[in-house]
Design an enzyme around this catalytic site. Structure first.
Site, PDB file in Angstrom:
ATOM      1  N   PHE A 147      26.126  52.513  95.405  1.00 41.92           N
ATOM      2  CA  PHE A 147      25.480  51.298  94.930  1.00 41.92           C
ATOM      3  C   PHE A 147      23.984  51.352  95.278  1.00 41.92           C
ATOM      4  O   PHE A 147      23.612  51.836  96.336  1.00 41.92           O
ATOM      5  CB  PHE A 147      26.162  50.093  95.589  1.00 41.92           C
ATOM      6  N   ASP A 195      31.151  51.538 102.515  1.00 40.16           N
ATOM      7  CA  ASP A 195      30.847  50.254 101.869  1.00 40.16           C
ATOM      8  C   ASP A 195      32.123  49.777 101.159  1.00 40.16           C
ATOM      9  O   ASP A 195      32.653  50.470 100.280  1.00 40.16           O
ATOM     10  CB  ASP A 195      29.702  50.464 100.865  1.00 40.16           C
ATOM     11  N   TYR A 243      31.557  37.693  98.621  1.00 42.15           N
ATOM     12  CA  TYR A 243      31.463  36.809  97.439  1.00 42.15           C
ATOM     13  C   TYR A 243      32.155  37.412  96.226  1.00 42.15           C
ATOM     14  O   TYR A 243      32.180  36.799  95.172  1.00 42.15           O
ATOM     15  CB  TYR A 243      29.998  36.463  97.113  1.00 42.15           C
ATOM     16  N   LYS A 244      32.713  38.614  96.370  1.00 48.63           N
ATOM     17  CA  LYS A 244      33.444  39.240  95.255  1.00 48.63           C
ATOM     18  C   LYS A 244      34.914  38.832  95.380  1.00 48.63           C
ATOM     19  O   LYS A 244      35.250  37.677  95.167  1.00 48.63           O
ATOM     20  CB  LYS A 244      33.198  40.744  95.263  1.00 48.63           C
ATOM     21  N   ARG A 291      32.203  46.337  82.161  1.00 47.83           N
ATOM     22  CA  ARG A 291      33.112  46.347  83.317  1.00 47.83           C
ATOM     23  C   ARG A 291      33.947  45.072  83.306  1.00 47.83           C
ATOM     24  O   ARG A 291      33.411  43.969  83.179  1.00 47.83           O
ATOM     25  CB  ARG A 291      32.264  46.431  84.587  1.00 47.83           C
TER      26      ARG A 291
HETATM   27  C1  PLP Z   1      27.831  43.907  95.526  1.00 51.33           C
HETATM   28  C2  PLP Z   1      27.535  45.123  96.349  1.00 51.33           C
HETATM   29  C3  PLP Z   1      26.568  45.087  97.353  1.00 51.33           C
HETATM   30  C4  PLP Z   1      25.732  43.861  97.533  1.00 51.33           C
HETATM   31  O1  PLP Z   1      24.931  43.838  98.661  1.00 51.33           O
HETATM   32  P1  PLP Z   1      24.134  42.482  98.982  1.00 51.33           P
HETATM   33  O2  PLP Z   1      23.413  42.774 100.220  1.00 51.33           O
HETATM   34  O3  PLP Z   1      25.170  41.400  99.108  1.00 51.33           O
HETATM   35  O4  PLP Z   1      23.246  42.168  97.836  1.00 51.33           O
HETATM   36  C5  PLP Z   1      26.413  46.214  98.152  1.00 51.33           C
HETATM   37  N1  PLP Z   1      27.170  47.324  97.945  1.00 51.33           N
HETATM   38  C6  PLP Z   1      28.094  47.381  96.954  1.00 51.33           C
HETATM   39  C7  PLP Z   1      28.931  48.610  96.766  1.00 51.33           C
HETATM   40  C8  PLP Z   1      28.293  46.286  96.122  1.00 51.33           C
HETATM   41  O5  PLP Z   1      29.189  46.345  95.137  1.00 51.33           O
END
Ligand code: PLP
Length: 419
Positions: A128, A205, A230-231, A379
């Site tokens: 990511f 992650d 939040y997911k 997606r």
């Molecule tokens: C959504 C997501 C993030 C988001 O990080 P934030 O610090 O909350 O913006 C990080 N890594 C992955 C793999 C994600 O899918």
């Protein structure tokens, strides 16, 4: 159309779904909207509205500063819930704090400080963006090498490529467990073991795993992990993230931000930083109580449903979506970019199409909410607690019809600011 899929089939799957009653626990605003984006922002649990109202109206308004007596442990208690119910860890190994990005920075920096004689950070090019940027920053700030493995955008991380990239110069390997783009699951246990054989620490992650795919951090002997809430945990926009540090590593790691919430006997207001022994040392400052309250409610629902049941439904949802995609979308020029084997697939399904951005816009107009992901992917997130098989059927049939009718061609081909 090669095979027809009657709506009855979806209704039958819904009737047999033990998690179907959980849909009632969420706010469903417009019932005609098919929400396939719970992997970007989960729906609102009804219990969260109540809990936030209680904290605002009773605790904050009524108890004022006195409420800190119980707020002070909220991040740790919620961390314990995530540890034991969601990510396969023990109480005392997870805490809720900051954002995923900030936690990634804190834990990566702590790991690098612990092995100063090693100079390489390893990640992959499909990780990511925030992960890649934070690791780039750490490498630049410290004069380290960032070694980036090439990953196929559809197949996910290649364990053999990882094995080649980790060596005696490696300090830290950082990967995503479930690819945000394709949904491919990386083999956490075997990749972690490979890294450990070369003496490399691992940081996973879990943003697209936590609440969708069972994670066994302790069994896989993972060193460090971060994830957002939040997911699939449905903690709400910008809800604070969590971090995991394996128990036996906690005392030997120091994070780079020496805040007072990491301090042993914080309220003694001591002259010098002396971090707490446990996972609390990875906190920095005052936790956002409203946000953590929402994370706790989201995690409680997952605990009640159980990760095994969630995964079982998730696998059925994604395989159903793949069957529909094969018979309805592939003949229209789509291809599927999510692994076909159940055990290699996370909670979402991704399809390619050269007009993906226009199609994503047309879907929203047709009241189906997907994500567009660069370069040419749509997606579809199928959050198991509130997505029905009928939703999948309706969403994909609307998608099929709008592309068959070329309705997407009237949309702007240039992607907007937020996709
Ligand atoms: C959504 C997501 C993030 C988001 O990080 P934030 O610090 O909350 O913006 C990080 N890594 C992955 C793999 C994600 O899918």
């Amino acid at each position: 159309m090669a095979i027809d899929h009657p709506l009855d089939e979806a209704a039958g799957l819904d009737a047999a779904d033990p998690l179907a009653p959980f849909r009632e626990r969420f706010v469903i605003g417009d019932p005609d909207v098919i929400y396939l984006d719970g992997n970007s922002l989960g729906r609102t649990p009804k219990a969260t509205r109540e809990a936030i109202r209680r904290v605002v109206d009773e605790e904050w308004s009524g108890e004022l500063i006195g409420a800190w007596d119980h707020w002070i442990d909220l991040a740790r208690e919620t961390g314990d819930l995530i540890a034991t119910e969601i990510v396969g860890a023990r109480a005392g190994e997870v805490i809720v704090s900051d954002s995923t990005s900030v936690n990634l920075y804190k834990l990566a920096a702590a790991a690098l400080d612990a092995v100063p004689h090693r100079s390489v950070i390893i990640t992959d090019d499909d990780n990511f963006p925030t992960d890649r940027y934070i690791l780039q920053g750490l490498a630049a700030q410290r004069g380290l090498e960032l070694r980036t493995i090439r990953t196929d955008l559809d197949k996910g991380v290649d364990a053999a490529a990882v094995a080649e990239a980790v060596d005696e110069r490696g300090a830290l390997l950082c990967l995503s467990h479930v690819s945000y783009r394709s949904g491919a699951i990386a083999d956490m246990a075997s990749i972690t073991a490979t890294a450990h054989r070369a003496g490399v620490l691992t940081l996973w992650d879990l943003c697209h795993s936590a609440g969708a795919v069972p994670v066994a951090l302790d069994d896989a002997d993972v060193d460090l992990a971060v994830g957002c809430t939040y997911k699939y945990i449905n903690g709400g926009p910008g809800a604070p993230a969590f971090l995991y540090v394996r128990e036996d590593l906690q005392r030997s790691l120091r994070q780079p931000i020496w805040g007072w919430f990491g301090q042993r006997e914080q309220f003694a207001m001591g002259a010098d930083y002396d971090p707490a022994d446990g996972v609390e040392r990875f906190q920095v400052g005052t936790p956002p109580v409203l946000g953590v309250t929402a994370v706790r409610e989201g995690a409680r629902i997952i605990a009640e449903a159980g990760m095994a049941a969630i995964r079982a439904k998730s696998t059925l949802l994604t395989s159903y979506a793949l069957r529909l995609a094969e018979s309805w979308l592939v003949p229209l020029g789509f291809s599927v970019s999510t692994p076909a084997e159940d055990e290699r697939r996370g909670g979402h399904v991704t399809v390619h199409h050269p007009d993906a951005w226009r199609i994503a816009q047309a879907m929203r107009e047709a009241k189906v909410v997907p994500d567009y992901r660069t370069p040419d992917r749509v997606r579809l997130g199928l959050a198991p607690l509130y997505t029905s098989f009928t939703d999948v059927h309706t969403g994909l049939s609307r998608l099929r019809d709008l592309v068959a009718d070329e309705r997407h061609l009237s949309f702007d081909a240039k992607p907007g600011r937020v996709t």
